[in-house]
Scaffold this active site. Sequence first.
Site, mmCIF file in Angstrom:
data_model
loop_
_atom_site.group_PDB
_atom_site.id
_atom_site.type_symbol
_atom_site.label_atom_id
_atom_site.label_comp_id
_atom_site.label_asym_id
_atom_site.label_seq_id
_atom_site.Cartn_x
_atom_site.Cartn_y
_atom_site.Cartn_z
ATOM 1 N N TYR A 74 0.832 -1.205 0.000
ATOM 2 C CA TYR A 74 0.000 0.000 0.000
ATOM 3 C C TYR A 74 0.863 1.249 0.000
ATOM 4 O O TYR A 74 1.909 1.300 0.671
ATOM 5 C CB TYR A 74 -0.877 0.047 1.254
ATOM 6 C CG TYR A 74 -2.061 -0.889 1.234
ATOM 7 C CD1 TYR A 74 -3.263 -0.486 0.645
ATOM 8 C CD2 TYR A 74 -2.002 -2.138 1.832
ATOM 9 C CE1 TYR A 74 -4.368 -1.321 0.656
ATOM 10 C CE2 TYR A 74 -3.106 -2.980 1.838
ATOM 11 C CZ TYR A 74 -4.290 -2.570 1.256
ATOM 12 O OH TYR A 74 -5.381 -3.386 1.258
ATOM 13 N N TYR A 131 -1.538 -9.933 0.571
ATOM 14 C CA TYR A 131 -0.829 -9.062 1.492
ATOM 15 C C TYR A 131 -0.740 -9.727 2.868
ATOM 16 O O TYR A 131 -1.760 -10.162 3.397
ATOM 17 C CB TYR A 131 -1.604 -7.745 1.530
ATOM 18 C CG TYR A 131 -1.221 -6.797 2.621
ATOM 19 C CD1 TYR A 131 -0.100 -5.988 2.478
ATOM 20 C CD2 TYR A 131 -1.975 -6.711 3.780
ATOM 21 C CE1 TYR A 131 0.259 -5.115 3.480
ATOM 22 C CE2 TYR A 131 -1.613 -5.833 4.788
ATOM 23 C CZ TYR A 131 -0.499 -5.041 4.626
ATOM 24 O OH TYR A 131 -0.143 -4.188 5.609
ATOM 25 N N ARG A 152 -4.053 -11.611 3.527
ATOM 26 C CA ARG A 152 -5.318 -11.186 2.933
ATOM 27 C C ARG A 152 -5.393 -11.679 1.495
ATOM 28 O O ARG A 152 -4.414 -11.609 0.760
ATOM 29 C CB ARG A 152 -5.436 -9.639 2.909
ATOM 30 C CG ARG A 152 -5.485 -8.932 4.250
ATOM 31 C CD ARG A 152 -6.599 -9.382 5.159
ATOM 32 N NE ARG A 152 -7.882 -9.685 4.559
ATOM 33 C CZ ARG A 152 -8.782 -8.792 4.135
ATOM 34 N NH1 ARG A 152 -8.551 -7.495 4.236
ATOM 35 N NH2 ARG A 152 -9.934 -9.170 3.612
ATOM 36 N N HIS A 209 -7.779 -7.954 -2.785
ATOM 37 C CA HIS A 209 -9.059 -7.274 -2.548
ATOM 38 C C HIS A 209 -8.959 -5.801 -2.887
ATOM 39 O O HIS A 209 -7.878 -5.213 -2.869
ATOM 40 C CB HIS A 209 -9.498 -7.439 -1.087
ATOM 41 C CG HIS A 209 -8.560 -6.812 -0.090
ATOM 42 N ND1 HIS A 209 -7.387 -7.410 0.316
ATOM 43 C CD2 HIS A 209 -8.621 -5.624 0.570
ATOM 44 C CE1 HIS A 209 -6.768 -6.618 1.184
ATOM 45 N NE2 HIS A 209 -7.494 -5.526 1.356
ATOM 46 N N HIS A 243 -10.902 -2.249 -1.604
ATOM 47 C CA HIS A 243 -11.840 -1.658 -0.646
ATOM 48 C C HIS A 243 -12.822 -0.747 -1.391
ATOM 49 O O HIS A 243 -12.412 0.002 -2.283
ATOM 50 C CB HIS A 243 -11.079 -0.819 0.377
ATOM 51 C CG HIS A 243 -10.129 -1.604 1.232
ATOM 52 N ND1 HIS A 243 -10.473 -2.090 2.458
ATOM 53 C CD2 HIS A 243 -8.842 -1.986 1.038
ATOM 54 C CE1 HIS A 243 -9.433 -2.733 2.991
ATOM 55 N NE2 HIS A 243 -8.431 -2.689 2.142
#
Lengths: 207, 241
Positions: B106, B145, B155, B158, B160
């Site tokens: 990120y 991630y 994770r 995905h 958000h």
Amino acid sequence: MKDTYLLETASQTAGPYVHIGLAPHAAGFDIFENNFGPVLTNAETQGERIRIEGRVFDGSGTPLRDVLLEIWQANAAGRYQHPQDHQHEKSLDNHFRGWGRACSDFTSGVYAFDTIKPGPVTGRDGRLMAPHVNLWIVARGINLGLHTRMYFSDEEAANLADPVLNLVEQEIRRNTLIGHRKTTAEGTLYQFDIVLQGENETVFFDV
Amino acid sequence: MSSSELYQRNRDRHPPAYSPEYKSSVLRSPRNAPISLQNSLSEITGPVFTSNELGPLDNDLILNYAKQGMPIGERIIVHGYVRDENGQPMRNTLVEVWQANAGGRYRHKKDQYLAPIDPNFGGCGRMLTDDKGYYVFRTIKPGPYPWRNRVNDWRPAHIHFSLSGDAFAQRLITQMYFEGDPLLAQCPIVRSINDDDAVRSLISVLDKSASVQLDSLAYRFDLVLRGHRATLFENRLQGKA
């Protein structure tokens, strides 16, 4: 009548990096020309300028440093800037949208909004609601956004008659929804801390 | 836009506040039951957004942070419809998205994962749905991630999503997953939802017909916000005293 209904999409946590999407400045970069933020007023907005400030605490008493809050409120006359607010006897203020978004500081956990004090809005069955600000809270560890309200400590009489505060059976819990008025060098401040869990846990609503 | 109150939220379809397998929820979940509130104007209204607040590249994550070239990764289009529980299009809804880059990193000052930042990828975008409730954006498919829940939790890929709706009580944040990802069944955040159908509704499907030949694959993801109840009998909800 309808035969079928769809079902609401399930919620998921906003996660620790919610700022990337909803407040990229806070994440540490610049991308959009126009950012949504915590200042709801401009020079033309009508009403008493106030700041709402506080922290959000977890069940251990530690402030959340990665929380994001949004507020939605009526204007100084008590009318929402929305086509379905039919309180036509109250004026609209085209310099006040009534919505803002703030992140807590990564170090102190303090959040703040610069806004105006809303007027009272007519509630269900024509009963007046005390002035209040609607809040919505998301963060890592919160699976479904939490709804609450902030009322004003200097509106005691109106608060006593408020139909929503009176839904809270335990009188002592109603105090968790009161923002406390203070006068500072910068102006009027309402201190509103939110406790997610434990002693003095804030009242949350299933709206 | 209807002026009536919303259907009650079906909390069985949402993850409970306290889901201990997702450890952060333990100290961040209220212990008291939420207090049920019949809707007033405060809940059935919400902020209205206009297209002039958004920039021309805000829904193009491939180009909206490109500095010296294009970002690295799988080029994809994500599109779908936002409807309410009555099946009606949700028009003019603000859709905001954010995600990691192709390596699962990120662009956030708090992300310390050793996979590198992509200098040409920001990872956020936004758009308004059109008159049919349709939205579309272009991006790079995010990578999985690792995160500090259990020591080896990852994770699934995905994106958000945040949706404004037209009422503050419709406000929703969720995550979109990708069809066929084996990490889905193991993820404590996904598994916080106790309803299999609700989990399936978060999984986008490969949409070959919408892909752009020799350019981008496409995924289809539809969303549903709470619907307005028809007002069969008027009882002065709105203070028409």
